[in-house]
Scaffold this active site. Sequence first.
Site, short mmCIF file in Angstrom:
data_model
loop_
_atom_site.label_atom_id
_atom_site.label_comp_id
_atom_site.label_asym_id
_atom_site.label_seq_id
_atom_site.Cartn_x
_atom_site.Cartn_y
_atom_site.Cartn_z
N HIS A 146 1.43 -2.51 5.60
CA HIS A 146 1.20 -2.61 4.17
C HIS A 146 2.17 -1.95 3.48
O HIS A 146 2.77 -2.46 2.45
CB HIS A 146 -0.35 -2.27 3.61
N HIS A 151 -5.89 -9.70 8.06
CA HIS A 151 -4.73 -8.99 8.10
C HIS A 151 -3.59 -9.96 8.62
O HIS A 151 -3.68 -10.46 9.76
CB HIS A 151 -4.88 -7.56 8.59
N ASP A 188 -4.24 -8.41 2.96
CA ASP A 188 -5.28 -8.60 3.17
C ASP A 188 -6.03 -9.95 2.53
O ASP A 188 -5.99 -9.57 1.25
CB ASP A 188 -6.23 -7.29 3.17
N GLU A 207 -8.20 -7.79 12.98
CA GLU A 207 -8.86 -7.78 11.72
C GLU A 207 -8.35 -9.17 11.37
O GLU A 207 -7.32 -9.73 11.13
CB GLU A 207 -8.01 -6.80 10.77
N ARG A 257 0.81 -1.28 -0.04
CA ARG A 257 -0.02 0.03 0.02
C ARG A 257 1.10 1.21 -0.10
O ARG A 257 1.65 1.54 0.86
CB ARG A 257 -0.80 0.10 1.21
#
Length: 205
Positions: free
Chosen positions: A116, A184, A123, A181, A71
């Site tokens: 990320h 994740h 994910d 999460e 990311r």
Amino acid sequence: MNEDFVFVDEAAPGIRWDAKYATWDNFTGKPVDGYLANRVVGTKALCAALECAQEKAESLGFGLLLWDGYRPQRAVDNFLRWSLGPEDGRTKQRHYPNIDKTQMFEKGYVAAKSGHSRGSTVDLTLYHLDTGELAAMGGDHDLMDAISHHGASGITGAEAANRLHLRAIMETCGFRPYEREWWHYTLLDEPYPDAYFDFPIGPQA
């Protein structure tokens, strides 16, 4: 693109993906800065570990579907700006029904410096190989709520079992979970533990 980063679909063929932040189907309600193509990028080490996870999943009748990998930092900055903007309610019920969007960072669902951006976090979820349908997990990607935590109450036995399958697969292949999460996971031996990259994700390297 950094020479140690690759497209997951090329390095680990057979893994499905749907890069949510390159689409309108995410908690911001629009494509996010830095995502110029619906593809998932990660380090070569991440992809090698995902190939292991794909094998383990297949032995249980599952395939892997990725929602995000690397990311860009500019995307994280985009999240922060969005969280401070006015609430229009378009994605609230689906993604953060019980908190204000300004609380996403303090609650630990979004980070100003994201793992990320180091290139070795992913994910993902499972799907059934025989039907192609996503495995029931008791909540979708980026549902920022206690029900998304590992060990959460309020989900069915089948949903809890599927989460445990995913966790076992990922931990066996060298990943650690993030307790808030279920989707994740970060590579334990990530090659860039202190770096935060910002190159965009384009259709080609």
